[in-house]
Design a protein around this motif. Structure first.
Motif, PDB file in Angstrom:
ATOM      1  N   GLY A  20       0.823  -1.136   0.054  1.00  0.00           N
ATOM      2  CA  GLY A  20       0.064  -0.156   0.157  1.00  0.00           C
ATOM      3  C   GLY A  20       1.151   1.399  -0.004  1.00  0.00           C
ATOM      4  N   SER A  21       2.018   1.177   0.937  1.00  0.00           N
ATOM      5  CA  SER A  21       2.930   2.201   0.723  1.00  0.00           C
ATOM      6  C   SER A  21       3.407   2.344  -0.571  1.00  0.00           C
ATOM      7  CB  SER A  21       3.896   2.112   1.906  1.00  0.00           C
ATOM      8  OG  SER A  21       4.787   2.803   1.668  1.00  0.00           O
ATOM      9  N   ALA A  22       4.202   1.221  -1.081  1.00  0.00           N
ATOM     10  CA  ALA A  22       4.811   1.246  -2.320  1.00  0.00           C
ATOM     11  C   ALA A  22       4.043   1.621  -3.645  1.00  0.00           C
ATOM     12  CB  ALA A  22       5.396  -0.189  -2.405  1.00  0.00           C
ATOM     13  N   VAL A  23       2.726   1.110  -3.729  1.00  0.00           N
ATOM     14  CA  VAL A  23       2.074   1.352  -4.836  1.00  0.00           C
ATOM     15  C   VAL A  23       1.295   2.732  -4.837  1.00  0.00           C
ATOM     16  CG1 VAL A  23       0.007   0.412  -6.246  1.00  0.00           C
ATOM     17  CG2 VAL A  23       1.604  -1.242  -5.594  1.00  0.00           C
ATOM     18  N   GLY A  24       1.855   3.407  -5.642  1.00  0.00           N
ATOM     19  CA  GLY A  24       1.115   4.810  -5.545  1.00  0.00           C
ATOM     20  C   GLY A  24       1.453   5.607  -7.018  1.00  0.00           C
ATOM     21  N   LEU A  25       1.518   6.818  -6.795  1.00  0.00           N
ATOM     22  CA  LEU A  25       1.792   7.570  -7.997  1.00  0.00           C
ATOM     23  C   LEU A  25       3.002   7.159  -8.917  1.00  0.00           C
ATOM     24  CD1 LEU A  25       0.558  11.151  -6.848  1.00  0.00           C
ATOM     25  CD2 LEU A  25      -0.735   9.697  -8.261  1.00  0.00           C
ATOM     26  N   GLY A  26       3.820   6.636  -7.928  1.00  0.00           N
ATOM     27  CA  GLY A  26       5.192   6.179  -8.422  1.00  0.00           C
ATOM     28  C   GLY A  26       5.059   5.313  -9.640  1.00  0.00           C
ATOM     29  N   ASN A  27       3.840   4.537  -9.383  1.00  0.00           N
ATOM     30  CA  ASN A  27       3.736   3.269 -10.340  1.00  0.00           C
ATOM     31  C   ASN A  27       2.894   3.935 -11.541  1.00  0.00           C
ATOM     32  OD1 ASN A  27       3.817   2.218  -7.548  1.00  0.00           O
ATOM     33  ND2 ASN A  27       4.259   0.291  -8.607  1.00  0.00           N
ATOM     34  N   LEU A 242      11.227 -12.660   5.733  1.00  0.00           N
ATOM     35  CA  LEU A 242      11.602 -11.550   4.979  1.00  0.00           C
ATOM     36  C   LEU A 242      11.615 -11.932   3.438  1.00  0.00           C
ATOM     37  CD1 LEU A 242      13.898  -9.515   7.288  1.00  0.00           C
ATOM     38  CD2 LEU A 242      11.460  -9.069   6.773  1.00  0.00           C
ATOM     39  N   THR A 243      12.153 -12.767   3.192  1.00  0.00           N
ATOM     40  CA  THR A 243      12.541 -13.518   1.755  1.00  0.00           C
ATOM     41  C   THR A 243      11.249 -13.474   1.122  1.00  0.00           C
ATOM     42  OG1 THR A 243      12.559 -15.683   2.421  1.00  0.00           O
ATOM     43  CG2 THR A 243      14.702 -14.498   2.370  1.00  0.00           C
ATOM     44  N   LYS A 244      10.484 -14.166   1.665  1.00  0.00           N
ATOM     45  CA  LYS A 244       8.826 -14.276   1.002  1.00  0.00           C
ATOM     46  C   LYS A 244       8.438 -12.835   0.674  1.00  0.00           C
ATOM     47  CE  LYS A 244       7.595 -18.662   2.055  1.00  0.00           C
ATOM     48  NZ  LYS A 244       7.019 -19.408   3.269  1.00  0.00           N
ATOM     49  N   SER A 245       8.168 -12.074   1.876  1.00  0.00           N
ATOM     50  CA  SER A 245       7.620 -10.850   1.538  1.00  0.00           C
ATOM     51  C   SER A 245       8.369  -9.781   0.844  1.00  0.00           C
ATOM     52  CB  SER A 245       7.875 -10.087   2.991  1.00  0.00           C
ATOM     53  OG  SER A 245       7.293 -10.721   3.991  1.00  0.00           O
ATOM     54  N   VAL A 246       9.559  -9.940   0.550  1.00  0.00           N
ATOM     55  CA  VAL A 246      10.459  -9.034  -0.353  1.00  0.00           C
ATOM     56  C   VAL A 246       9.949  -9.524  -1.768  1.00  0.00           C
ATOM     57  CG1 VAL A 246      12.819  -8.824  -1.361  1.00  0.00           C
ATOM     58  CG2 VAL A 246      12.309  -8.528   1.009  1.00  0.00           C
ATOM     59  N   ASN A 247       9.938 -10.786  -2.239  1.00  0.00           N
ATOM     60  CA  ASN A 247       9.323 -11.103  -3.258  1.00  0.00           C
ATOM     61  C   ASN A 247       8.140 -10.744  -3.612  1.00  0.00           C
ATOM     62  OD1 ASN A 247      11.789 -12.637  -3.573  1.00  0.00           O
ATOM     63  ND2 ASN A 247      10.877 -14.553  -2.989  1.00  0.00           N
ATOM     64  N   GLN A 248       7.206 -10.807  -2.871  1.00  0.00           N
ATOM     65  CA  GLN A 248       5.937 -10.294  -3.193  1.00  0.00           C
ATOM     66  C   GLN A 248       5.747  -8.975  -3.288  1.00  0.00           C
ATOM     67  OE1 GLN A 248       3.769 -12.050   0.446  1.00  0.00           O
ATOM     68  NE2 GLN A 248       3.846 -14.044  -0.464  1.00  0.00           N
ATOM     69  N   ILE A 249       6.412  -8.086  -2.352  1.00  0.00           N
ATOM     70  CA  ILE A 249       6.335  -6.404  -2.528  1.00  0.00           C
ATOM     71  C   ILE A 249       6.908  -6.413  -3.998  1.00  0.00           C
ATOM     72  CG2 ILE A 249       6.982  -4.435  -1.774  1.00  0.00           C
ATOM     73  CD1 ILE A 249       7.583  -5.856   0.989  1.00  0.00           C
ATOM     74  N   GLU A 250       8.141  -6.837  -4.163  1.00  0.00           N
ATOM     75  CA  GLU A 250       8.810  -6.618  -5.472  1.00  0.00           C
ATOM     76  C   GLU A 250       7.968  -7.005  -6.889  1.00  0.00           C
ATOM     77  OE1 GLU A 250      13.415  -7.722  -5.852  1.00  0.00           O
ATOM     78  OE2 GLU A 250      12.030  -9.401  -6.212  1.00  0.00           O
ATOM     79  N   ILE A 251       7.445  -8.219  -6.702  1.00  0.00           N
ATOM     80  CA  ILE A 251       6.427  -8.541  -7.810  1.00  0.00           C
ATOM     81  C   ILE A 251       5.380  -7.659  -8.159  1.00  0.00           C
ATOM     82  CG2 ILE A 251       5.046 -10.290  -8.729  1.00  0.00           C
ATOM     83  CD1 ILE A 251       6.990 -12.285  -7.703  1.00  0.00           C
ATOM     84  N   PHE A 252       4.524  -7.353  -6.790  1.00  0.00           N
ATOM     85  CA  PHE A 252       3.308  -6.617  -6.913  1.00  0.00           C
ATOM     86  C   PHE A 252       3.797  -5.259  -7.427  1.00  0.00           C
ATOM     87  CE2 PHE A 252      -0.241  -4.870  -4.542  1.00  0.00           C
ATOM     88  CZ  PHE A 252      -1.250  -5.448  -5.380  1.00  0.00           C
ATOM     89  N   ASP A 253       4.824  -4.710  -6.958  1.00  0.00           N
ATOM     90  CA  ASP A 253       4.851  -3.183  -7.275  1.00  0.00           C
ATOM     91  C   ASP A 253       5.348  -3.204  -8.878  1.00  0.00           C
ATOM     92  OD1 ASP A 253       5.409  -0.616  -6.051  1.00  0.00           O
ATOM     93  OD2 ASP A 253       7.309  -0.924  -7.065  1.00  0.00           O
ATOM     94  N   THR A 254       5.994  -4.105  -9.154  1.00  0.00           N
ATOM     95  CA  THR A 254       6.626  -3.972 -10.684  1.00  0.00           C
ATOM     96  C   THR A 254       5.376  -4.222 -11.542  1.00  0.00           C
ATOM     97  OG1 THR A 254       8.782  -4.646  -9.795  1.00  0.00           O
ATOM     98  CG2 THR A 254       8.529  -4.634 -12.110  1.00  0.00           C
ATOM     99  N   ILE A 256       2.282  -3.667 -11.151  1.00  0.00           N
ATOM    100  CA  ILE A 256       1.356  -2.634 -11.511  1.00  0.00           C
ATOM    101  C   ILE A 256       2.120  -1.406 -12.266  1.00  0.00           C
ATOM    102  CG2 ILE A 256       0.190  -0.832 -10.098  1.00  0.00           C
ATOM    103  CD1 ILE A 256      -0.712  -2.744  -8.361  1.00  0.00           C
ATOM    104  N   ALA A 257       3.297  -1.213 -12.192  1.00  0.00           N
ATOM    105  CA  ALA A 257       3.990  -0.229 -12.902  1.00  0.00           C
ATOM    106  C   ALA A 257       3.785  -0.821 -14.154  1.00  0.00           C
ATOM    107  CB  ALA A 257       5.303  -0.139 -12.256  1.00  0.00           C
TER     108      ALA A 257
END
Ligand code: TRP
Length: 451
Positions: A20-27, A242-254, A256-257
């Motif tokens: 939620g923090s990562a996905v925003g106007l940046g994407n 942390l490893t799983k979370s990082v993967n999920q955040i990374e994939i999701f954010d990318t 959407i962009a």
């Protein structure tokens, strides 16, 4: 005044909050216009490569630092090594500079949302609409202040939990709408050429500038090198992977962009050709999508819905960033939440006003040839964030060694799939890469080299 450090509920709660923090106007706003400007497919290719190497290593590091030290960035770096404390301060400065202009763009989104809700979306499809609008003195300023006030009220009221719940529901809707728009755009006559530009890398378009832009965008989009993810890490429970979370955040954010680019770039190609891709700049999303909605069946309704969702995605990001900076200020200066919020509001107003007016009445005032908004964006993404990232890599790679963080990452006995990649990235590749980019970019910006 120390308030108890909250916790996220389990792994998925954390991933959703971080997303939620990562996905925003940046994407949605920044990624498409940079991809358009820096050669389409080649930008995408570089971005993806950077995301899975560099972005992965940095995101992992920041979260691990936060969880290990249980501190926000300002004190976390000092705790790892007293001489690196300054990194925390520079990191803390980044969101302070970004938030004001982020809210200016948030204000543009609000305006478009109002226009579409008022049934006047057709007007917004005209060529000169966007330029005329942001060039005005008062309306953009007022929308900026409203957007900033909303952000502050949410943080002050401590209701971000509520906002998060709403956005958890809205995020999937945003994805669905985006997919619908992508599909529609792909069927417009001539979209094929645009899609090719967007997806097929043209290596002759490669330049160091492409690399710089992609890296800055990665920082911006994943909220890296600004202390945000360190704070987030400090809220993650010890048993979450942390490893799983990082993967999920990374994939999701990318993802959407990438979808946002798909929605915008082929359409620009159809409406205004390659020249339009180059010249769109920060206005690209606002100039293109109304034209798409104008042609699309039920476009006015979809347009209204779309801007509402973008508004929500933006608010969740700005709220989380303001929240993180507020708690940083509370930790460090021992002031109340209210006072911290008001200070940050003041800073944002002071920096936001020139960012807004720089598109119109103050457009003659430039710093290094840039209007205020562009300058703030450049100064954070291309100077401050690479410095923070470089310092972090040196600290973790060479001073403390990666061991302590690796232990934090694997503390539940889990495996760490990209461990060697992680080490190599942090110790060698990232520092060399960051130094190169900082040197090139600075030299070029001051006109010493041309690239
Ligand atoms: N990463 C978020 C996005 O993609 C937002 C963001 C990054 C942000 N840095 C920020 C928001 C600083 C406010 C201030 O949109």
């Amino acid at each position: 005044m120390k308030e108890k450090r909250g916790n996220f509920t389990g792994g998925i709660g954390f991933v959703l909050a971080a997303a939620g923090s990562a996905v925003g106007l940046g994407n949605l706003w920044r990624f498409p216009y940079l991809a358009a400007q820096y050669g389409g497919g080649i930008f995408i290719l570089i971005y993806i490569i950077l995301a899975v190497t560099f972005g992965f290593a940095l995101l992992m590091t920041e979260l691990a630092i936060g969880r290990k030290t249980q501190q926000s960035s300002i004190t976390a770096y000092t705790q790892l090594h007293p001489r690196f404390g300054v990194l925390g301060y520079i990191a803390g400065l980044v969101p302070l500079i970004i938030l004001p202009y982020y809210c200016v763009i948030g204000g543009w989104v609000m305006k478009y949302m109002m226009v579409f809700l008022g049934g006047a979306g057709k007007k917004a499809a005209q060529d000169s609409y966007f330029g005329n609008y942001i060039g005005q003195e008062w309306t953009p300023l007022i929308f900026f202040l409203i957007y900033l006030t909303i952000t502050m009220l949410v943080v002050l009221g401590g209701v971000q939990k509520g906002i998060e719940r709403v956005s958890r529901f809205l995020m999937p809707v945003l994805i669905v709408i985006t997919i619908v728009i992508c599909i529609y755009v792909s069927t417009i006559d001539g979209a094929g050429e645009g899609l090719k530009y967007y997806l097929l890398p043209n290596f002759s378009k490669f330049s160091i500038k492409t690399l710089c832009a992609a890296m800055g965008q990665l920082f911006f989009s994943m909220s890296l090198a600004m202390g945000i993810m360190v704070s987030y890490g400090s809220y993650v429970k010890k048993e979450v992977s942390l490893t799983k979370s990082v993967n999920q955040i990374e994939i999701f954010d990318t993802l959407i962009a990438l979808m946002a680019g798909w929605m915008i770039i082929p359409a620009v190609y159809v409406f205004s050709g390659e020249a339009g891709l180059q010249s769109g700049g920060p206005g690209l999303m606002f100039m293109t999508l109304p034209k798409v909605f104008d042609q699309m069946p039920a476009g006015q309704v979809i347009g209204a819905l779309f801007f509402i969702l973008v508004f929500f995605a933006a608010v969740t990001s700005s709220v989380s960033v303001l929240e993180a900076t507020t708690s940083m200020l509370m930790d460090k200066r021992h002031v109340s939440r209210k006072k911290a919020c008001f200070i940050l509001f003041g800073v944002s107003v002071v920096l936001g006003i020139p960012s807004s007016l720089g598109n119109g009445v103050w457009s003659h005032i430039t710093i290094l040839g840039m209007d205020f908004l562009t300058f703030f964006d450049f100064f954070t993404n291309s100077i401050l964030m690479p410095i923070v990232a470089l310092g972090t890599c040196i600290l973790v790679g060479w001073v403390t060694g990666t061991k302590p963080l690796e232990e934090e990452i694997t503390r539940n006995g889990e495996s760490f799939p990209r461990r060697s990649l992680y080490r190599i990235m942090i110790k060698y590749v990232s520092p060399v890469f960051l130094i190169t980019i900082l040197v090139f970019y600075t030299l070029a910006q001051f006109g010493i080299i041309n690239y």
